[in-house]
Enzyme design. Structure first.
Site, mmCIF file in Angstrom:
data_model
loop_
_atom_site.group_PDB
_atom_site.id
_atom_site.type_symbol
_atom_site.label_atom_id
_atom_site.label_comp_id
_atom_site.label_asym_id
_atom_site.label_seq_id
_atom_site.Cartn_x
_atom_site.Cartn_y
_atom_site.Cartn_z
ATOM 1 N N TYR A 186 0.834 -1.202 0.000
ATOM 2 C CA TYR A 186 0.000 0.000 0.000
ATOM 3 C C TYR A 186 0.872 1.257 0.000
ATOM 4 O O TYR A 186 0.646 2.187 -0.777
ATOM 5 C CB TYR A 186 -0.937 0.003 1.213
ATOM 6 C CG TYR A 186 -1.698 1.293 1.380
ATOM 7 C CD1 TYR A 186 -2.742 1.623 0.514
ATOM 8 C CD2 TYR A 186 -1.353 2.205 2.379
ATOM 9 C CE1 TYR A 186 -3.432 2.819 0.651
ATOM 10 C CE2 TYR A 186 -2.041 3.402 2.522
ATOM 11 C CZ TYR A 186 -3.074 3.699 1.651
ATOM 12 O OH TYR A 186 -3.744 4.901 1.770
ATOM 13 N N GLU A 219 -11.644 6.152 4.747
ATOM 14 C CA GLU A 219 -11.042 7.083 5.707
ATOM 15 C C GLU A 219 -12.038 7.413 6.810
ATOM 16 O O GLU A 219 -11.665 7.570 7.977
ATOM 17 C CB GLU A 219 -10.582 8.368 5.003
ATOM 18 C CG GLU A 219 -9.398 8.187 4.066
ATOM 19 C CD GLU A 219 -8.094 7.830 4.770
ATOM 20 O OE1 GLU A 219 -8.050 7.843 6.010
ATOM 21 O OE2 GLU A 219 -7.114 7.527 4.066
ATOM 22 N N TRP A 249 -5.319 2.989 10.252
ATOM 23 C CA TRP A 249 -5.537 2.707 8.837
ATOM 24 C C TRP A 249 -5.232 1.240 8.529
ATOM 25 O O TRP A 249 -5.883 0.630 7.681
ATOM 26 C CB TRP A 249 -4.671 3.626 7.978
ATOM 27 C CG TRP A 249 -4.764 3.284 6.516
ATOM 28 C CD1 TRP A 249 -3.784 2.775 5.716
ATOM 29 C CD2 TRP A 249 -5.927 3.378 5.683
ATOM 30 N NE1 TRP A 249 -4.262 2.550 4.442
ATOM 31 C CE2 TRP A 249 -5.574 2.915 4.397
ATOM 32 C CE3 TRP A 249 -7.245 3.806 5.911
ATOM 33 C CZ2 TRP A 249 -6.475 2.863 3.335
ATOM 34 C CZ3 TRP A 249 -8.149 3.764 4.849
ATOM 35 C CH2 TRP A 249 -7.757 3.303 3.583
#
Length: 206
Positions: free
Chosen positions: A18, A40, A48
């Site tokens: 990522y 988000e 995250w």
């Protein structure tokens, strides 16, 4: 010799990929922008990494983050989502995805694309930061403040300034890779390209 990365990355190959392939790369696809907006928002109060591990399942149960489909979710669909252990089962966050899909479509209709609207907060081109340490990366900026204020005015939920700045980082509106990170310069190379068809006039005003 292993490449140096931003300090927030752990050893999970999923997280490394990522960071290396997505984070900070400019996104102009409306569906991808909607996906990141939902994810988000789901992250609020969590890490995250927690959300990233669930992203593929989110894509499955949220119909590939097609805003047209998500905007039409009814109570039966919401109830099903809230029993799904593969996502963050928070009613407010799940409901916010539907509310935000509806607001997203209104913005798209008004501006021609959500991309055109959201990138106006950075003038249509990515902001290339020059951070040397992770501690220098802010939680929010005047740009994320303005984005948050306008999104809230348009009915979006879970769009506080900190969430907005994380969204800006993730979608390449800003490049917050630290200078020592190998992605700092490679990400910057593609940061001079503005939104296709973007004029310089201000699209969003108070």
């Amino acid at each position: 010799m292993e490449q140096e990365r931003c300090g927030w990355v752990n050893s999970d190959p999923l997280y490394i990929r990522y960071h290396d392939e997505e984070w900070g790369v400019p996104v102009h696809d409306d569906r991808k922008l909607f996906e990141m907006l939902v994810l988000e928002g789901a992250q609020a109060g969590l890490s995250w990494y927690t959300v990233l591990k669930k992203r593929e399942h989110y894509r499955k149960v949220f119909d590939g983050f097609d805003p047209e489909l998500v905007a039409a979710y009814d109570e039966q669909k919401l109830a099903a989502l809230l029993t799904d252990e593969g996502i963050i089962r928070n009613r407010l966050k799940v409901q916010a995805a539907v509310t935000n899909a509806q607001a997203f479509l209104k913005v798209k209709h008004e501006f021609g694309s959500f991309d055109r609207y959201i990138w106006s907060f950075v003038g249509g081109s990515p902001v290339h930061q020059h951070r040397t340490r992770l501690s220098e990366v802010p939680a929010s900026t005047p740009e994320s403040d303005a984005m948050s204020k306008d999104l809230k005015k348009r009915g979006f939920k879970f769009v506080g300034t900190t969430i907005c700045y994380a969204f800006m980082q993730a979608t390449g509106m800003v490049n917050d890779h630290v200078k020592a990170c190998f992605r700092y310069s490679t990400t910057a190379e593609g940061q001079g390209n503005p939104v296709p068809g973007f004029e310089t006039e201000t699209l969003v005003t108070d």
